[in-house]
Design an enzyme around this catalytic site. Structure first.
Site, short mmCIF file in Angstrom:
data_model
loop_
_atom_site.label_atom_id
_atom_site.label_comp_id
_atom_site.label_asym_id
_atom_site.label_seq_id
_atom_site.Cartn_x
_atom_site.Cartn_y
_atom_site.Cartn_z
N GLY A 20 0.81 -1.21 0.00
CA GLY A 20 0.00 0.00 0.00
C GLY A 20 0.84 1.26 0.00
O GLY A 20 0.59 2.20 -0.75
N ASP A 79 7.95 6.28 8.24
CA ASP A 79 7.36 5.60 9.38
C ASP A 79 6.08 6.35 9.70
O ASP A 79 6.09 7.57 9.87
CB ASP A 79 8.29 5.58 10.60
CG ASP A 79 7.84 4.51 11.59
OD1 ASP A 79 7.71 3.34 11.17
OD2 ASP A 79 7.61 4.82 12.77
N TYR A 168 -5.67 1.64 8.57
CA TYR A 168 -6.81 2.14 9.33
C TYR A 168 -7.69 3.09 8.52
O TYR A 168 -8.60 3.72 9.08
CB TYR A 168 -6.31 2.87 10.60
CG TYR A 168 -5.56 1.98 11.55
CD1 TYR A 168 -6.23 1.21 12.50
CD2 TYR A 168 -4.17 1.90 11.50
CE1 TYR A 168 -5.54 0.38 13.38
CE2 TYR A 168 -3.47 1.08 12.38
CZ TYR A 168 -4.16 0.32 13.30
OH TYR A 168 -3.47 -0.50 14.17
N HIS A 194 -1.46 12.50 5.45
CA HIS A 194 -0.23 12.71 6.21
C HIS A 194 0.99 12.44 5.33
O HIS A 194 1.97 13.19 5.36
CB HIS A 194 -0.21 11.80 7.43
CG HIS A 194 -0.48 10.35 7.15
ND1 HIS A 194 -1.54 9.92 6.39
CD2 HIS A 194 0.17 9.22 7.53
CE1 HIS A 194 -1.54 8.60 6.32
NE2 HIS A 194 -0.50 8.16 6.99
#
Length: 207
Positions: A20, A79, A168, A194
């Site tokens: 992903g 990360d 999520y 983000h």
């Protein structure tokens, strides 16, 4: 190397084996139109680094150095994860393995929902935010990794919604848009996510 001398290198290694993430990065690097070939570390038979840092920044640097050391090329690592303040910031850096097994999105989402059940109050949304930290190293021992951070604020749904995205995304509600992250197309998500925000900062740093 000088500030952006890594751009002269033919290859930039993407320190991820997450399908992903790789897909999102490939789309975003294409949009940036940078004169560099981005190669996922898996294509170079580089396994995931051991993420034993205590923060997103530490883990991003660990992964970038790991890929750069094995490949001998500049590397970029991400990360990222979901932080829920009412859970003390969890799942946080453990987002991908919140339920135990690494990368089991269904189990992770199920655990998050279960953990939030006793904390939910009527008509009080539970806040959350996606965090992304990008670390770019010109070589494995780069003393000054370039760091770019993106934060994406939203709310945590009581049940999954949407068929796009990963992780999520189906539980991340965007009240200003009236949809979940998993309802967005890849293009629309990359503009505001983000990871998209961190990539925009990377782009600005190259100007």
């Amino acid at each position: 190397m000088s500030n952006n001398a890594w751009l002269s290198q033919s290859t930039l290694v993407l320190a991820s084996n997450n399908k992903g993430k790789i897909a999102e990065f490939e789309n975003m690097f294409h949009q940036l139109n940078l004169p560099v070939e981005v190669v996922p570390q898996g294509q170079l038979n580089i396994e995931d680094a051991i993420e034993d840092g205590l923060s997103f920044v530490e883990n991003a640097i660990i992964k970038a150095r790991h890929a750069a050391r094995i490949s001998g090329k500049p590397a970029i690592a991400d990360d990222s994860g979901l932080c829920v303040p009412i859970l003390g910031g969890a799942p946080g850096i453990y987002s991908a393995r919140y339920a135990g097994a690494h990368g089991d999105d269904t189990a992770n989402n199920t655990k998050l929902l279960a953990d939030l059940v006793p904390l939910r109050q009527p008509n009080q949304p539970i806040q959350g935010m996606f965090v992304c930290v990008l670390a770019l190293v010109e070589h494995a021992d780069d003393p000054l990794p370039k760091i770019f951070q993106g934060l994406w604020h939203g709310e945590i749904l009581e049940q999954a919604r949407g068929d796009n995205g990963f992780g999520y995304d189906p539980l991340f509600w965007l009240p200003e848009l009236g949809c979940s992250s998993a309802d967005l197309s890849k293009i629309d998500k990359n503009k505001i996510s983000h990871r998209g925000q961190a990539m925009q900062l990377l782009r600005e740093s190259l100007r």
